[in-house]
Design a protein around this motif. Structure first.
Motif, PDB file in Angstrom:
ATOM      1  N   GLU A 156       5.350-117.018  39.742  1.00 51.35           N
ATOM      2  CA  GLU A 156       4.454-118.143  39.496  1.00 51.35           C
ATOM      3  C   GLU A 156       3.005-117.665  39.524  1.00 51.35           C
ATOM      4  OE1 GLU A 156       5.596-121.104  38.605  1.00 51.35           O
ATOM      5  OE2 GLU A 156       7.589-120.202  38.796  1.00 51.35           O
ATOM      6  N   PRO A 157       2.126-118.276  38.733  1.00 50.13           N
ATOM      7  CA  PRO A 157       0.703-117.886  38.761  1.00 50.13           C
ATOM      8  C   PRO A 157       0.090-117.961  40.158  1.00 50.13           C
ATOM      9  CG  PRO A 157       1.135-119.262  36.852  1.00 50.13           C
ATOM     10  CD  PRO A 157       2.398-119.264  37.670  1.00 50.13           C
ATOM     11  N   THR A 158       0.563-118.888  40.996  1.00 57.45           N
ATOM     12  CA  THR A 158       0.031-119.015  42.356  1.00 57.45           C
ATOM     13  C   THR A 158       0.486-117.881  43.267  1.00 57.45           C
ATOM     14  OG1 THR A 158       1.874-120.503  42.847  1.00 57.45           O
ATOM     15  CG2 THR A 158      -0.242-121.519  42.315  1.00 57.45           C
ATOM     16  N   ASP A 159       1.426-117.054  42.795  1.00 58.48           N
ATOM     17  CA  ASP A 159       1.882-115.906  43.571  1.00 58.48           C
ATOM     18  C   ASP A 159       1.263-114.593  43.100  1.00 58.48           C
ATOM     19  OD1 ASP A 159       3.529-117.376  45.281  1.00 58.48           O
ATOM     20  OD2 ASP A 159       5.182-117.349  43.846  1.00 58.48           O
ATOM     21  N   LEU A 160       0.375-114.665  42.118  1.00 59.72           N
ATOM     22  CA  LEU A 160      -0.371-113.483  41.713  1.00 59.72           C
ATOM     23  C   LEU A 160      -1.381-113.132  42.801  1.00 59.72           C
ATOM     24  CD1 LEU A 160      -1.112-114.378  37.971  1.00 59.72           C
ATOM     25  CD2 LEU A 160       0.649-112.812  38.824  1.00 59.72           C
ATOM     26  N   THR A 161      -1.904-111.916  42.766  1.00 61.16           N
ATOM     27  CA  THR A 161      -2.961-111.550  43.712  1.00 61.16           C
ATOM     28  C   THR A 161      -4.165-112.459  43.494  1.00 61.16           C
ATOM     29  OG1 THR A 161      -4.095-109.962  42.288  1.00 61.16           O
ATOM     30  CG2 THR A 161      -2.191-109.155  43.518  1.00 61.16           C
ATOM     31  N   SER A 162      -5.000-112.580  44.515  1.00 63.61           N
ATOM     32  CA  SER A 162      -6.135-113.498  44.419  1.00 63.61           C
ATOM     33  C   SER A 162      -7.048-113.151  43.248  1.00 63.61           C
ATOM     34  CB  SER A 162      -6.934-113.498  45.727  1.00 63.61           C
ATOM     35  OG  SER A 162      -7.463-112.216  46.007  1.00 63.61           O
ATOM     36  N   TYR A 163      -7.192-111.848  42.964  1.00 65.98           N
ATOM     37  CA  TYR A 163      -8.082-111.449  41.869  1.00 65.98           C
ATOM     38  C   TYR A 163      -7.511-111.832  40.507  1.00 65.98           C
ATOM     39  CZ  TYR A 163     -10.539-108.831  45.468  1.00 65.98           C
ATOM     40  OH  TYR A 163     -11.230-108.487  46.604  1.00 65.98           O
ATOM     41  N   LEU A 164      -6.195-111.873  40.390  1.00 65.68           N
ATOM     42  CA  LEU A 164      -5.581-112.296  39.130  1.00 65.68           C
ATOM     43  C   LEU A 164      -5.572-113.812  38.984  1.00 65.68           C
ATOM     44  CD1 LEU A 164      -2.587-109.784  38.914  1.00 65.68           C
ATOM     45  CD2 LEU A 164      -4.721-109.749  37.593  1.00 65.68           C
ATOM     46  N   GLN A 165      -5.800-114.531  40.081  1.00 69.00           N
ATOM     47  CA  GLN A 165      -5.894-115.990  40.018  1.00 69.00           C
ATOM     48  C   GLN A 165      -7.324-116.478  39.793  1.00 69.00           C
ATOM     49  OE1 GLN A 165      -3.659-118.347  42.940  1.00 69.00           O
ATOM     50  NE2 GLN A 165      -2.705-116.473  43.693  1.00 69.00           N
ATOM     51  N   ASP A 166      -8.309-115.622  40.031  1.00 70.82           N
ATOM     52  CA  ASP A 166      -9.708-116.038  39.957  1.00 70.82           C
ATOM     53  C   ASP A 166     -10.098-116.519  38.563  1.00 70.82           C
ATOM     54  OD1 ASP A 166     -10.189-115.487  42.602  1.00 70.82           O
ATOM     55  OD2 ASP A 166     -11.022-113.490  42.232  1.00 70.82           O
ATOM     56  N   THR A 167     -10.987-117.475  38.533  1.00 66.82           N
ATOM     57  CA  THR A 167     -11.531-117.937  37.247  1.00 66.82           C
ATOM     58  C   THR A 167     -12.697-117.052  36.807  1.00 66.82           C
ATOM     59  OG1 THR A 167     -12.872-119.531  38.485  1.00 66.82           O
ATOM     60  CG2 THR A 167     -10.811-120.336  37.543  1.00 66.82           C
ATOM     61  N   ASP A 168     -13.479-116.560  37.752  1.00 64.26           N
ATOM     62  CA  ASP A 168     -14.566-115.635  37.430  1.00 64.26           C
ATOM     63  C   ASP A 168     -14.023-114.216  37.501  1.00 64.26           C
ATOM     64  OD1 ASP A 168     -16.840-114.164  37.098  1.00 64.26           O
ATOM     65  OD2 ASP A 168     -17.824-114.817  38.962  1.00 64.26           O
ATOM     66  N   THR A 169     -13.874-113.604  36.355  1.00 65.42           N
ATOM     67  CA  THR A 169     -13.303-112.247  36.314  1.00 65.42           C
ATOM     68  C   THR A 169     -14.374-111.198  35.976  1.00 65.42           C
ATOM     69  OG1 THR A 169     -12.673-112.543  33.992  1.00 65.42           O
ATOM     70  CG2 THR A 169     -11.029-113.112  35.666  1.00 65.42           C
ATOM     71  N   THR A 170     -15.642-111.538  36.244  1.00 67.09           N
ATOM     72  CA  THR A 170     -16.743-110.610  35.954  1.00 67.09           C
ATOM     73  C   THR A 170     -17.247-109.914  37.217  1.00 67.09           C
ATOM     74  OG1 THR A 170     -18.433-112.320  36.246  1.00 67.09           O
ATOM     75  CG2 THR A 170     -17.477-112.064  34.032  1.00 67.09           C
ATOM     76  N   THR A 171     -16.617-110.161  38.360  1.00 69.78           N
ATOM     77  CA  THR A 171     -17.113-109.617  39.625  1.00 69.78           C
ATOM     78  C   THR A 171     -16.916-108.099  39.693  1.00 69.78           C
ATOM     79  OG1 THR A 171     -15.036-109.773  40.856  1.00 69.78           O
ATOM     80  CG2 THR A 171     -16.398-111.777  40.735  1.00 69.78           C
ATOM     81  N   VAL A 172     -17.577-107.489  40.671  1.00 65.81           N
ATOM     82  CA  VAL A 172     -17.451-106.053  40.849  1.00 65.81           C
ATOM     83  C   VAL A 172     -16.006-105.672  41.187  1.00 65.81           C
ATOM     84  CG1 VAL A 172     -18.113-106.138  43.301  1.00 65.81           C
ATOM     85  CG2 VAL A 172     -18.453-104.032  42.005  1.00 65.81           C
TER      86      VAL A 172
END
Length: 490
Positions: free
Chosen positions: A199-215
């Motif tokens: 399930e998408p809710t079981d992905l790692t937190s970084y794969l769930q994030d809406t902002d994917t431009t972070t360091v």
């Protein structure tokens, strides 16, 4: 077991561990394991990690005369492990935990230059000749540096194979609109090789994030581009725990499950904090009556969550050992615990800043573990046969929770959504885990997994065979490269 001929050149690995507690511990003990099989290891720590480790040893009166070298005891035991440190680009007193993004940015943009200079010096000055570079998968530079110096690159993954697999196929998540898009799909993911569904809710937190431009997202994407260039991947997992995922990854590249990588010797200090001995207190408690609580070495918890958890612990029937780091809450308010909590718990509770976790989990008084679901913690608690109450906070911990609760059924969720924790649920879940039918069921399942780990670690077990196979193939590749080099010179 791999045996090297007397005339055979010893493999020499430069080993760079990622500068976080949960990564350093398995890296150090993999280095010891390889050295015990005949490797020369030059282990590279950051100055900051070395400084914190040295401080912790001094605080616990455990510092030796050679406190500038954590492997001095290993060498006295006959292992050829050298030790070097390098700057990560930030001052020693910089708070890397609170200023996470600046720390990650320094690792992304600065650290590689320091490592490159050090690797060049080691290659020029040390014998035997360097064979390979072993580096944590999350670094963004290993294949580049390995190619520059003509070394084989061994990627060391400290988390489960499932998480590696998800990151390795991040392009599929992106192309299927489950990652890095405005209208992310919320349906089940069933197209990752080796993963029946997730399930998408079981992905790692970084794969769930809406902002994917972070360091951190930049590091993940770049590091897995690098991982594709790795000659070998060593993973701190067990073949029998994740057979389908590992089989799928082995079709991509040489991927070896060599875990669990636990401390096998006591002569190397790896803790960043002074460790309390809880044994005397635990000895006074009945069998299975103590809940061990720890949220790991790095993640933060909100003051509100700590308060609800504390109140739930009070309401429960369990005795408590609670590891409460001084920086667990990012706040200037002082003690994060509710007023009077320590006094009201009395002899039911022991609160420490840090401890020897394996020693606590092995103690017969411990009957449950309220955990953030860090991978080291999960492997350790399986090996001790203690069921889990899961409270994931960030990164791989959400995916690890899926393995614990949904796949292996050795524990339960504290709350599926972290921000909804309440004292009543905390108390109810603790009581069910420690003394209810749920707890009995989880204890039976974890006994089975414990046996799986024991078999993997035993002589002739899968993890030992995989490590030996890696060493044979590494030496074959090294010999072939050396032969080609001689032919070119001729």
């Amino acid at each position: 077991m791999v045996k090297m001929d007397k005339d055979e050149q010893k493999p020499h690995a430069i080993f760079v561990g990622y500068p976080l507690q949960g990564h350093v511990i398995p890296a150090v003990h993999l280095a010891i394991k390889l050295a015990s099989k005949g490797f020369t290891i030059t282990f590279v720590n950051t100055d900051a990690i070395h400084h914190k480790t040295s401080e912790a040893r001094l605080d616990s009166s455990a510092a030796a005369a050679d406190d500038d070298d954590i492997f001095a005891g290993a060498r006295k035991a006959g292992l050829d492990i050298r030790y070097r440190t390098v700057a990560d680009g930030l001052p020693l007193d910089f708070d890397r935990s609170v200023n996470h993004d600046q720390f990650m940015a320094s690792l992304l943009h600065v650290f590689s230059a320091h490592v490159e200079v050090l690797v060049g010096k080691i290659i020029k000055s040390e014998e035997p000749p360097v064979t390979c570079l072993i580096a944590d998968t999350f670094f963004v530079w290993p294949s580049m540096i390995a190619k520059k110096f003509g070394l084989l690159y061994v990627s060391f993954w400290t988390e489960p194979a499932l998480v590696f697999n998800l990151y390795y196929h991040i392009h599929l998540l992106r192309s299927n609109s489950h990652f890095a898009c405005q209208d992310k799909r919320k349906d089940t993911i069933d197209y990752i090789p080796g993963v029946a569904s997730i399930e998408p809710t079981d992905l790692t937190s970084y794969l769930q994030d809406t902002d994917t431009t972070t360091v951190c997202h930049q590091i993940i994407c770049k590091s897995f581009e690098e991982a594709r260039g790795a000659d070998f991947v060593l993973c701190n997992t067990v073949q029998e725990l994740e057979p389908n995922t590992i089989s799928a990854l082995q079709l991509e590249k040489p991927f070896y499950a060599v875990g669990p990588i636990f401390p096998t010797k006591s002569f190397v200090a790896t803790s960043l904090w002074s460790e309390s001995d809880c044994t005397q207190w635990l000895n006074t408690k009945p069998h299975g009556s103590v809940l061990y609580v720890s949220f790991g070495s790095y993640a933060h918890v909100s003051k509100e969550e700590i308060v609800e958890i504390a109140k739930g612990l009070q309401l429960s029937k369990a005795n408590i050992v609670w590891v409460l780091r001084p920086d667990i809450v990012v706040s200037n308010e002082g003690d994060p615990l509710p007023d009077g909590f320590r006094e009201e718990m009395g002899e039911r509770g022991l609160i420490v800043q840090w401890c020897r976790q394996m020693e606590v989990l092995k103690h017969p008084a411990v009957g449950g573990f309220l955990t953030h679901c860090g991978w080291n913690s999960i492997l350790e608690t399986i090996s001790c046969g203690v069921p889990l109450l899961c409270f994931p906070l960030l990164t791989d911990q959400f995916t690890n929770r899926k393995l614990v609760v949904d796949d292996w059924r050795i524990g339960m969720d504290l709350c599926r959504r972290k921000n909804q924790v309440t004292k009543d649920e905390v108390a109810d879940k603790i009581n069910r885990l420690m003394s209810g039918k749920d707890g009995e069921k989880y204890r039976e399942e974890i006994k089975r997994l414990r046996k799986t780990l024991e078999n993997a670690m035993a002589v002739g077990g899968s993890s030992g065979r995989n490590l030996d196979r890696f060493i044979v193939e590494l030496m074959e590749r090294t010999a072939a490269a050396s032969h080609q080099s001689k032919e070119v010179r001729i």
